[in-house]
Design a protein around this motif. Sequence first.
Motif, PDB file in Angstrom:
ATOM      1  N   MET A  71       0.799  -1.781  -0.155  1.00  0.00           N
ATOM      2  CA  MET A  71      -0.055   0.094  -0.255  1.00  0.00           C
ATOM      3  C   MET A  71       0.738   1.360   0.010  1.00  0.00           C
ATOM      4  O   MET A  71       1.761   1.249   0.415  1.00  0.00           O
ATOM      5  N   PRO A  72       0.795   2.177  -0.827  1.00  0.00           N
ATOM      6  CA  PRO A  72       1.487   3.345  -0.369  1.00  0.00           C
ATOM      7  C   PRO A  72       1.204   4.039   0.478  1.00  0.00           C
ATOM      8  O   PRO A  72       0.110   4.258   0.847  1.00  0.00           O
ATOM      9  N   PRO A  73       1.917   5.117   1.406  1.00  0.00           N
ATOM     10  CA  PRO A  73       1.891   5.797   2.158  1.00  0.00           C
ATOM     11  C   PRO A  73       0.528   6.373   2.150  1.00  0.00           C
ATOM     12  O   PRO A  73      -0.010   7.062   0.767  1.00  0.00           O
ATOM     13  N   ASP A  74      -0.236   7.482   2.612  1.00  0.00           N
ATOM     14  CA  ASP A  74      -1.259   8.339   2.696  1.00  0.00           C
ATOM     15  C   ASP A  74      -1.235   9.831   2.553  1.00  0.00           C
ATOM     16  O   ASP A  74      -0.990  10.559   3.160  1.00  0.00           O
ATOM     17  N   TYR A  75      -0.232   9.966   1.556  1.00  0.00           N
ATOM     18  CA  TYR A  75       0.181  11.403   0.602  1.00  0.00           C
ATOM     19  C   TYR A  75      -0.938  11.455  -0.025  1.00  0.00           C
ATOM     20  O   TYR A  75      -1.871  10.905  -0.893  1.00  0.00           O
ATOM     21  N   PRO A  76      -1.324  13.040  -0.260  1.00  0.00           N
ATOM     22  CA  PRO A  76      -2.336  12.725  -1.674  1.00  0.00           C
ATOM     23  C   PRO A  76      -1.699  12.767  -2.657  1.00  0.00           C
ATOM     24  O   PRO A  76      -2.273  12.327  -3.403  1.00  0.00           O
ATOM     25  N   HIS A  77      -0.175  12.084  -3.134  1.00  0.00           N
ATOM     26  CA  HIS A  77       0.568  11.841  -4.392  1.00  0.00           C
ATOM     27  C   HIS A  77      -0.336  10.728  -4.882  1.00  0.00           C
ATOM     28  O   HIS A  77       0.136  10.709  -6.088  1.00  0.00           O
ATOM     29  N   PHE A  78      -0.677   9.725  -3.404  1.00  0.00           N
ATOM     30  CA  PHE A  78      -1.545   9.168  -3.947  1.00  0.00           C
ATOM     31  C   PHE A  78      -3.078   8.451  -3.625  1.00  0.00           C
ATOM     32  O   PHE A  78      -3.360   7.351  -3.654  1.00  0.00           O
ATOM     33  N   GLN A  79      -3.737   9.795  -4.232  1.00  0.00           N
ATOM     34  CA  GLN A  79      -4.674   9.572  -3.760  1.00  0.00           C
ATOM     35  C   GLN A  79      -5.510  10.806  -4.898  1.00  0.00           C
ATOM     36  O   GLN A  79      -5.133  12.143  -5.118  1.00  0.00           O
ATOM     37  N   PRO A  80      -6.361   9.916  -5.944  1.00  0.00           N
ATOM     38  CA  PRO A  80      -6.263  10.403  -7.386  1.00  0.00           C
ATOM     39  C   PRO A  80      -7.347  11.497  -6.973  1.00  0.00           C
ATOM     40  O   PRO A  80      -8.450  11.656  -6.315  1.00  0.00           O
ATOM     41  N   SER A  81      -7.302  12.972  -8.016  1.00  0.00           N
ATOM     42  CA  SER A  81      -8.309  14.078  -8.032  1.00  0.00           C
ATOM     43  C   SER A  81      -9.858  13.405  -9.024  1.00  0.00           C
ATOM     44  O   SER A  81      -9.749  12.365  -9.424  1.00  0.00           O
ATOM     45  N   ASP A  82     -10.893  14.119  -8.505  1.00  0.00           N
ATOM     46  CA  ASP A  82     -12.103  14.323  -8.456  1.00  0.00           C
ATOM     47  C   ASP A  82     -12.045  14.472 -10.007  1.00  0.00           C
ATOM     48  O   ASP A  82     -13.238  13.035 -10.438  1.00  0.00           O
ATOM     49  N   ASN A  83     -11.443  14.437 -11.086  1.00  0.00           N
ATOM     50  CA  ASN A  83     -11.947  14.747 -12.410  1.00  0.00           C
ATOM     51  C   ASN A  83     -10.688  15.067 -13.101  1.00  0.00           C
ATOM     52  O   ASN A  83      -9.367  14.758 -12.440  1.00  0.00           O
ATOM     53  N   LEU A  84     -10.502  14.601 -14.421  1.00  0.00           N
ATOM     54  CA  LEU A  84      -9.505  14.793 -15.138  1.00  0.00           C
ATOM     55  C   LEU A  84     -10.203  16.229 -16.087  1.00  0.00           C
ATOM     56  O   LEU A  84     -11.258  16.669 -16.026  1.00  0.00           O
TER      57      LEU A  84
END
Length: 384
Positions: free
Chosen positions: A20-33
């Motif tokens: 599992m990746p660490p709980d950083y924003p880098h590993f959490q997708p944005s809401d849209n493209l």
Amino acid sequence: MLPRLGLLLSTLLFLASCAMPPDYPHFQPSDNLPAYDQERFDHYVRDTRAWIAENRAFLSDDRNLEIQLNTPFERRPDKPAERGILFVHGLGASPWYFSDVATAMANDGWLVRSILLPGHGTRPADLMLPDNDDWEKAVAHHANLLGAEVDELWLGGFSTGGNLVTSHALNDENVAGLLLFSPGFYPDNGYLFLAPAISYLWDWVDVDEEDNIVTYQSLPTRGAALYYRSVRTVQKSLKTARFDKPVLISMSQHDSVLDPNATLDAFQIRFPNQQSRFVWYGDTPQELDDPRITALTSNLPEQRISTFSHMNVLFAPENSYYGEKGSHIIFDNGQDGIPLPEDSEALWFGAWGQGAAERYHARLTWNPYFRDLLDSIREVTGDS
């Protein structure tokens, strides 16, 4: 990131991808493209820049620089341009990769544009959001948009972007030629076909510290699957089709991601135009009888360079970020058991995984032959 793809999709590390990746924003997708189908390129740049500013997981205090280097851009010549080229970057990269080439070509009279593939420019997790249609449609839309403004349309691509523009060009008679830098036609990895299946089981192939403002270091399995689809599409076309117009291909013999010899073979068969050129960085290929191929040695000990990498061809030695004296050095280069030298003057440069045991090699990120590359571009495009 890409040089690790073959290794990380192998059987030996298959289960390691479950981490599992660490709980950083880098590993959490944005809401849209962001949208990519605006009717004007300046509106596309404006909207994409705003989306990057809102969604990027920033790595430094200079947020404006990070936004700038990841935003699509245009270079216009001093006079109205009759010729234009659209550049498409590779997996995990950014439009900025073409900044040095774009500036030179604009000075030569070209209208130059470099787009952002959906899922890039913000955080690695955003590569979970696009599908293959998003990438293909973005390329097609901006090729058509640029083609409507110039008399002669060229396409250029690096790595995965090379696959996308080649596939498009083989189906678009309006494309007058191609500039391909380390095109990702033939990956040097027998496990890549597993990527689509793995993407349904685990989210990440590779999780790394994000410290590079123009390139993702981590890779979602969805990103690897999208690269595989681009490979499958272009390979299917190249089995039967030929691109009869001029093309420039440049590649390192020691590319750690791709099979350079397969690309060289395809060039001789599938790209027959006599104006075409293949710039090969390495030893002269054996039994070479095609005068369109130029070999330039990549072993330059006076510059502490052992081999050329997958990525270095695009960047001038003067580049402020990736250049010879640039602000960013890629020290993580696949070498184990070799200490990093305390003296920077003892640091050597090469492809990922360079195995010279007595020397530590950082990644080579600039092209000592950059001016020669520009001359090759001018020769292929008829500007010389």
